[in-house]
Design a protein around this motif. Structure first.
Motif, PDB file in Angstrom:
ATOM      1  N   ILE A 213       5.022  -8.676  -3.167  1.00 46.12           N
ATOM      2  CA  ILE A 213       6.098  -8.121  -2.339  1.00 46.12           C
ATOM      3  C   ILE A 213       5.556  -7.493  -1.053  1.00 46.12           C
ATOM      4  O   ILE A 213       6.294  -7.335  -0.082  1.00 46.12           O
ATOM      5  CB  ILE A 213       6.929  -7.088  -3.127  1.00 46.12           C
ATOM      6  N   THR A 214       4.271  -7.139  -1.040  1.00 51.87           N
ATOM      7  CA  THR A 214       3.633  -6.592   0.158  1.00 51.87           C
ATOM      8  C   THR A 214       2.150  -6.950   0.129  1.00 51.87           C
ATOM      9  O   THR A 214       1.530  -6.960  -0.938  1.00 51.87           O
ATOM     10  CB  THR A 214       3.767  -5.057   0.231  1.00 51.87           C
ATOM     11  N   GLY A 283       0.765  -2.336  -8.807  1.00 57.09           N
ATOM     12  CA  GLY A 283       2.141  -2.422  -9.252  1.00 57.09           C
ATOM     13  C   GLY A 283       3.102  -1.896  -8.205  1.00 57.09           C
ATOM     14  O   GLY A 283       2.680  -1.378  -7.153  1.00 57.09           O
ATOM     15  N   PRO A 284       4.412  -1.939  -8.449  1.00 63.11           N
ATOM     16  CA  PRO A 284       5.410  -1.634  -7.421  1.00 63.11           C
ATOM     17  C   PRO A 284       5.830  -0.179  -7.317  1.00 63.11           C
ATOM     18  O   PRO A 284       6.549   0.181  -6.383  1.00 63.11           O
ATOM     19  CB  PRO A 284       6.600  -2.474  -7.875  1.00 63.11           C
ATOM     20  N   THR A 285       5.436   0.680  -8.264  1.00 65.49           N
ATOM     21  CA  THR A 285       5.972   2.043  -8.291  1.00 65.49           C
ATOM     22  C   THR A 285       5.264   2.959  -7.302  1.00 65.49           C
ATOM     23  O   THR A 285       4.264   2.585  -6.677  1.00 65.49           O
ATOM     24  CB  THR A 285       5.849   2.657  -9.705  1.00 65.49           C
ATOM     25  N   CYS A 286       5.742   4.177  -7.216  1.00 67.83           N
ATOM     26  CA  CYS A 286       5.165   5.171  -6.305  1.00 67.83           C
ATOM     27  C   CYS A 286       3.993   5.924  -6.933  1.00 67.83           C
ATOM     28  O   CYS A 286       3.528   6.921  -6.372  1.00 67.83           O
ATOM     29  CB  CYS A 286       6.242   6.158  -5.873  1.00 67.83           C
ATOM     30  N   GLY A 304       5.314 -13.182  -0.961  1.00 68.70           N
ATOM     31  CA  GLY A 304       6.143 -14.262  -1.478  1.00 68.70           C
ATOM     32  C   GLY A 304       5.397 -15.201  -2.411  1.00 68.70           C
ATOM     33  O   GLY A 304       6.029 -15.959  -3.155  1.00 68.70           O
ATOM     34  N   ASP A 305       4.047 -15.160  -2.370  1.00 65.25           N
ATOM     35  CA  ASP A 305       3.273 -15.999  -3.292  1.00 65.25           C
ATOM     36  C   ASP A 305       3.381 -15.468  -4.710  1.00 65.25           C
ATOM     37  O   ASP A 305       3.625 -14.274  -4.938  1.00 65.25           O
ATOM     38  CB  ASP A 305       1.798 -16.039  -2.872  1.00 65.25           C
TER      39      ASP A 305
END
Length: 370
Positions: A213-214, A283-286, A304-305
């Protein structure tokens, strides 16, 4: 297949019973049981259960005095495991005689001994040592008059070979050592030997696909010149790190990364001959603890991969939470045409699985992993 079931809670027992499994094929193997859970086991005829302390015996005596008890010990050895369960479960073998004596005074029925060498056993000798110690406790119980006829050798068996630990022992290697120890210390034909090979059975059945996502290029102090300027052409030793932030992490399927960093190895869809770079996956969390793996070599990837992780069947989506209100993974059954049955389960984070812009055909390639 002759399989039975190791349950850790009232809900697990309930689910297995609802499948029509006979209560005699269930062992309630969590030593820390609330009174209400013990009563539920009693009401439903699940009589075999473990204990490892005085308080456990008192609770069992109160609501299920006819239970068939298995004393769990904490094997004492210096063999390496990734996670030592003996810190939380099991009694020291030297304390076993006192617990057995208490069980005798309470007129409880002890039928055997159990142990668990620990999660992620790295040395096969751990099983031999634990089996030998179990024999000594077994003999104490026999001498006291208990009808000892069961040995539970626990789990710790690997599924697929893990690529990044110092020792890659296999199930077959463990079995060879364990079988020899059983022949040496438990030659009796009337002793029932059971085990808990859950990870061995389910690891390879699951694959997790995550989406980047980033992406961020991280340049640390080693890529600065003595004057404090950035180096235009960093060397291999101080190459910037590719930081990939994906939509699942330790609060989802990757909880084990907290205690066993790098235990899940990423794969990708790039060509095998592409140049590899220093990479870290977050991971995606803060939470800054939300680290999946660092210092891993990956080709150049972009937002996007997809990245995927094989052998994720154990200790993954069952431990997922919704920390930061992050969505849990969505599960997909994949049916192999050559089998004609659903033979594998792959899953993706639910938010991206429903995104119309996501090319799910790329994740379909995962179906060949069964």
């Amino acid at each position: 297949m002759g399989l039975s079931f190791d349950c850790a809670s009232k809900i697990e027992i309930q689910k297995i019973l609802e499948l029509g499994v006979d209560p005699s094929r269930i062992i309630y193997a969590n030593t820390n049981k609330p009174l209400s859970f013990i009563k539920y086991a009693a009401d439903n005829g699940v009589s075999m259960m473990t204990f490892d302390c005085e308080d456990g015996l008192i609770k069992i005596k109160k609501v299920y005095p006819d239970a068939k008890l298995v004393l769990r010990i904490s094997p004492q050895s210096n063999y390496k495991v990734k996670l030592d369960l003996g810190k939380k479960f099991g009694c020291h073998p030297l304390k076993a005689s006192k617990l057995l004596e208490m069980a005798m005074n309470l007129k409880l029925n002890v039928i055997g001994v159990s142990f668990h060498v620990g999660h992620g056993c790295l040395e096969t000798g751990a099983f031999a040592a634990a089996i030998e110690q179990s024999r000594k406790v077994f003999d104490i119980g026999l001498a006291m008059g208990f009808d000892m006829h069961l040995l539970d050798i626990g789990g710790g068996f690997p599924g697929e070979i893990i690529q990044n630990v110092e020792t890659n022992i296999t199930f077959e290697e463990i079995a060879e050592v364990a079988n020899k120890a059983l022949d040496d210390f438990f030659p009796e034909k009337d002793v029932r030997i059971i085990a808990e090979p859950g990870q061995y059975y389910v690891s390879s059945a699951f694959t997790v696909a995550v989406n980047i996502i980033t992406k961020k290029i991280f340049t640390d102090k080693d890529t600065l010149s003595p004057d404090g300027d950035f180096l235009d052409k960093p060397t291999v030793q101080n190459e910037p790190t590719r930081m990939y932030y994906v939509n699942d992490g330790i609060y989802g399927c990757f909880l084990l990364c907290l205690t066993d960093p790098g235990c899940f190895v990423p794969s990708h869809f790039k060509d095998s001959d592409e140049e590899l770079h220093n990479s870290t996956i977050w991971g995606p969390t803060c939470d800054s603890l939300d680290l999946v793996i660092e210092n891993v070599k990956l080709p150049e990837l972009t937002t996007g991969d997809w990245i995927f992780f094989k052998d994720m069947g154990a200790y993954s989506f069952t431990t997922a939470s919704s920390f930061n209100s992050m969505p849990k993974v969505k599960e997909y059954f994949i049916c192999e045409k050559n089998y004609g049955i659903c033979s594998a389960l792959n899953y993706l984070p639910i938010d991206l699985a429903s995104n119309e812009n996501v090319d799910l055909n790329r994740s379909v390639r995962l179906k060949y992993h069964t």
